[in-house]
Design an enzyme around this catalytic site. Structure first.
Site, PDB file in Angstrom:
ATOM      1  N   ILE A 187      -7.044 -62.325 -20.640  1.00 56.07           N
ATOM      2  CA  ILE A 187      -6.957 -63.285 -19.531  1.00 56.07           C
ATOM      3  C   ILE A 187      -8.319 -63.443 -18.856  1.00 56.07           C
ATOM      4  O   ILE A 187      -8.732 -64.559 -18.501  1.00 56.07           O
ATOM      5  CB  ILE A 187      -5.890 -62.812 -18.517  1.00 56.07           C
ATOM      6  CG1 ILE A 187      -4.494 -62.905 -19.155  1.00 56.07           C
ATOM      7  CG2 ILE A 187      -5.960 -63.617 -17.226  1.00 56.07           C
ATOM      8  CD1 ILE A 187      -3.389 -62.201 -18.365  1.00 56.07           C
TER       9      ILE A 187
ATOM     10  N   ARG B 232     -14.337 -55.110  -1.372  1.00 55.21           N
ATOM     11  CA  ARG B 232     -15.262 -54.515  -0.384  1.00 55.21           C
ATOM     12  C   ARG B 232     -16.709 -54.893  -0.710  1.00 55.21           C
ATOM     13  O   ARG B 232     -17.474 -55.300   0.168  1.00 55.21           O
ATOM     14  CB  ARG B 232     -15.100 -52.995  -0.364  1.00 55.21           C
ATOM     15  CG  ARG B 232     -16.003 -52.301   0.642  1.00 55.21           C
ATOM     16  CD  ARG B 232     -15.818 -50.788   0.666  1.00 55.21           C
ATOM     17  NE  ARG B 232     -15.731 -50.162  -0.645  1.00 55.21           N
ATOM     18  CZ  ARG B 232     -16.753 -50.027  -1.483  1.00 55.21           C
ATOM     19  NH1 ARG B 232     -17.945 -50.447  -1.150  1.00 55.21           N
ATOM     20  NH2 ARG B 232     -16.573 -49.465  -2.670  1.00 55.21           N
TER      21      ARG B 232
ATOM     22  N   TYR C 298       2.958 -49.109 -12.385  1.00 57.93           N
ATOM     23  CA  TYR C 298       2.270 -50.397 -12.597  1.00 57.93           C
ATOM     24  C   TYR C 298       2.848 -51.466 -11.670  1.00 57.93           C
ATOM     25  O   TYR C 298       2.113 -52.191 -10.999  1.00 57.93           O
ATOM     26  CB  TYR C 298       2.415 -50.785 -14.071  1.00 57.93           C
ATOM     27  CG  TYR C 298       1.847 -52.125 -14.461  1.00 57.93           C
ATOM     28  CD1 TYR C 298       0.462 -52.321 -14.560  1.00 57.93           C
ATOM     29  CD2 TYR C 298       2.675 -53.200 -14.769  1.00 57.93           C
ATOM     30  CE1 TYR C 298      -0.068 -53.550 -14.940  1.00 57.93           C
ATOM     31  CE2 TYR C 298       2.165 -54.425 -15.142  1.00 57.93           C
ATOM     32  CZ  TYR C 298       0.791 -54.592 -15.230  1.00 57.93           C
ATOM     33  OH  TYR C 298       0.276 -55.823 -15.603  1.00 57.93           O
TER      34      TYR C 298
ATOM     35  N   LYS D  55       0.757 -53.231  -8.619  1.00 58.49           N
ATOM     36  CA  LYS D  55       0.577 -54.694  -8.623  1.00 58.49           C
ATOM     37  C   LYS D  55       1.216 -55.314  -7.382  1.00 58.49           C
ATOM     38  O   LYS D  55       0.673 -56.268  -6.810  1.00 58.49           O
ATOM     39  CB  LYS D  55       1.185 -55.301  -9.893  1.00 58.49           C
ATOM     40  CG  LYS D  55       0.418 -54.982 -11.186  1.00 58.49           C
ATOM     41  CD  LYS D  55      -0.973 -55.572 -11.178  1.00 58.49           C
ATOM     42  CE  LYS D  55      -1.580 -55.655 -12.579  1.00 58.49           C
ATOM     43  NZ  LYS D  55      -2.992 -56.115 -12.558  1.00 58.49           N
TER      44      LYS D  55
HETATM   45  N1  LIG Z   1      -0.969 -59.707 -20.926  1.00 60.74           N
HETATM   46  C1  LIG Z   1       0.081 -59.759 -20.137  1.00 60.74           C
HETATM   47  O1  LIG Z   1       1.232 -60.011 -20.598  1.00 60.74           O
HETATM   48  C2  LIG Z   1      -0.057 -59.554 -18.643  1.00 60.74           C
HETATM   49  C3  LIG Z   1       1.046 -59.847 -17.839  1.00 60.74           C
HETATM   50  C4  LIG Z   1       0.941 -59.670 -16.471  1.00 60.74           C
HETATM   51  C5  LIG Z   1      -0.245 -59.226 -15.914  1.00 60.74           C
HETATM   52  N2  LIG Z   1      -1.298 -58.937 -16.719  1.00 60.74           N
HETATM   53  C6  LIG Z   1      -2.542 -58.477 -16.068  1.00 60.74           C
HETATM   54  O2  LIG Z   1      -3.590 -59.320 -16.456  1.00 60.74           O
HETATM   55  C7  LIG Z   1      -4.817 -58.593 -16.449  1.00 60.74           C
HETATM   56  C8  LIG Z   1      -5.523 -58.762 -17.773  1.00 60.74           C
HETATM   57  O3  LIG Z   1      -4.678 -58.267 -18.806  1.00 60.74           O
HETATM   58  P1  LIG Z   1      -4.932 -58.631 -20.337  1.00 60.74           P
HETATM   59  O4  LIG Z   1      -3.591 -58.716 -20.964  1.00 60.74           O
HETATM   60  O5  LIG Z   1      -5.883 -59.747 -20.458  1.00 60.74           O
HETATM   61  O6  LIG Z   1      -5.614 -57.250 -20.814  1.00 60.74           O
HETATM   62  P2  LIG Z   1      -6.843 -56.972 -21.800  1.00 60.74           P
HETATM   63  O7  LIG Z   1      -6.740 -55.543 -22.161  1.00 60.74           O
HETATM   64  O8  LIG Z   1      -6.897 -57.985 -22.903  1.00 60.74           O
HETATM   65  O9  LIG Z   1      -8.103 -57.207 -20.860  1.00 60.74           O
HETATM   66  C9  LIG Z   1      -8.401 -56.320 -19.812  1.00 60.74           C
HETATM   67  C10 LIG Z   1      -9.896 -56.341 -19.581  1.00 60.74           C
HETATM   68  O10 LIG Z   1     -10.194 -55.459 -18.497  1.00 60.74           O
HETATM   69  C11 LIG Z   1     -11.239 -54.569 -18.894  1.00 60.74           C
HETATM   70  N3  LIG Z   1     -11.076 -53.316 -18.168  1.00 60.74           N
HETATM   71  C12 LIG Z   1     -10.053 -52.430 -18.246  1.00 60.74           C
HETATM   72  N4  LIG Z   1     -10.263 -51.379 -17.443  1.00 60.74           N
HETATM   73  C13 LIG Z   1     -11.460 -51.622 -16.820  1.00 60.74           C
HETATM   74  C14 LIG Z   1     -12.228 -50.898 -15.875  1.00 60.74           C
HETATM   75  N5  LIG Z   1     -11.837 -49.699 -15.417  1.00 60.74           N
HETATM   76  N6  LIG Z   1     -13.388 -51.442 -15.429  1.00 60.74           N
HETATM   77  C15 LIG Z   1     -13.808 -52.632 -15.915  1.00 60.74           C
HETATM   78  N7  LIG Z   1     -13.135 -53.351 -16.834  1.00 60.74           N
HETATM   79  C16 LIG Z   1     -11.968 -52.847 -17.272  1.00 60.74           C
HETATM   80  C17 LIG Z   1     -11.067 -54.409 -20.402  1.00 60.74           C
HETATM   81  O11 LIG Z   1     -12.251 -53.951 -21.038  1.00 60.74           O
HETATM   82  C18 LIG Z   1     -10.689 -55.839 -20.796  1.00 60.74           C
HETATM   83  O12 LIG Z   1     -11.830 -56.655 -20.988  1.00 60.74           O
HETATM   84  C19 LIG Z   1      -4.455 -57.148 -16.089  1.00 60.74           C
HETATM   85  O13 LIG Z   1      -4.656 -56.943 -14.710  1.00 60.74           O
HETATM   86  C20 LIG Z   1      -2.978 -57.076 -16.428  1.00 60.74           C
HETATM   87  O14 LIG Z   1      -2.320 -56.086 -15.676  1.00 60.74           O
HETATM   88  C21 LIG Z   1      -1.247 -59.094 -18.067  1.00 60.74           C
END
Ligand SMILES: NC(=O)c1ccc[n+]([C@@H]2O[C@H](COP(=O)([O-])OP(=O)(O)OC[C@H]3O[C@@H](n4cnc5c(N)ncnc54)[C@H](O)[C@@H]3O)[C@@H](O)[C@H]2O)c1
Length: 253
Positions: free
Chosen positions: A17, A118, A148, A152
């Protein structure tokens, strides 16, 4: 081109995302800082937009790393107009009540965004900018994942409080709550994200671009009178139980 002359910071911008959000801001004219701890993937993405995208190593779990990353962006781009806090996710555990697991989940999904806010707030008040936090439908209804979901859910009330605090300085704070979105996080589950498509009245799971579009909307001047809200972007997954009832009826022999 809603973000011409704007600078956007996207945490978690290297994958999923966050990556689509980076692309969307670039497509709409912004200069974009990709903050991620996967510096190789972030650098690859930045290389596709030389001069307009930069990769900045950042671990949102580490306050020092966050402060250094934000200071570096402000120095290199001359300010910050948008913070899109996307980094987050679930962590593996055998015990959903384990202390260290809860600390890890809250650290990543709630404290991480707080650290970013911040560090960015002085720059956002200077630019009268905007913050968009990425939550989940887990914050809105019970989909399991206790820690989680709770972390959130904290983002929603955080955004409301900050909307009140920062509104007089011209800074808006909103939240996007995605439903099931096709990213790598579903890869190790049988059937992948599409397994949950029957729970979406729209008939499909989300793509990262669906969420990026909502983040860009809330960050843009199109949303200039919207602050303190959580916008579900979920194909109707949280609209109500009727979809599930219909699905069960269709599945009956
Ligand atoms: N994919 C889904 O179905 C879904 C649904 C609801 C919410 N979300 C939320 O959307 C967001 C993105 O999820 P996604 O599915 O794209 O995941 P993803 O794993 O594809 O991407 C997550 C990104 O965050 C980075 N990251 C993780 N921990 C980190 C840290 N400590 N410091 C810096 N960067 C960090 C990773 O390297 C990666 O680039 C998250 O907050 C997730 O909780 C995802």
């Amino acid at each position: 081109m809603r973000f011409s002359d704007k600078v956007a910071v996207v945490t978690g911008g290297a994958h999923g995302i966050g990556r689509s959000t980076v692309q969307r801001f670039l497509d709409e004219g912004a200069r974009v800082a990709i903050l991620d701890f996967d510096s190789a993937a972030a650098a690859d993405l930045a290389a596709a937009a030389p001069g307009r995208a930069i990769a900045v190593l950042c671990n949102v779990l580490d306050p020092g790393s966050v402060d250094a990353a934000v200071a570096s962006v402000a120095e290199r781009f001359g300010g910050i107009d948008v913070l899109a806090s996307v980094a987050g996710g679930e962590l593996p555990t055998d015990d959903p009540m384990d202390e260290a697991y809860w600390d890890g989940i809250v650290g990543l999904n709630l404290r991480g965004p707080v650290r970013m806010i911040r560090a960015c707030t002085p720059h956002l008040t200077a630019s009268r900018g905007s913050i968009v936090l990425v939550s989940s439908v887990n914050a809105l209804v019970a989909f399991s994942s206790l820690a989680y979901s709770s972390a959130k859910a904290g983002l929603g009330i955080l955004a409301k409080n900050l909307a009140v605090e920062l509104g007089p300085s011209g800074v808006r704070v909103n939240v996007v709550a995605p439903g099931t979105v096709r990213t790598r996080v579903w890869d190790d589950q049988e059937g992948g994200a599409d397994r949950l498509a029957p729970l979406c009245p729209i008939g499909r799971v989300g793509e990262p671009e669906d969420i990026a579009a909502a983040i860009a909307f809330l960050a843009s001047a199109d949303a200039s009178w919207i602050t303190g809200v959580t916008l579900p972007v979920d194909g109707g997954q949280t609209a109500g139980p009727l979809t599930i009832i219909n699905h069960l009826q269709r599945s009956e022999p």
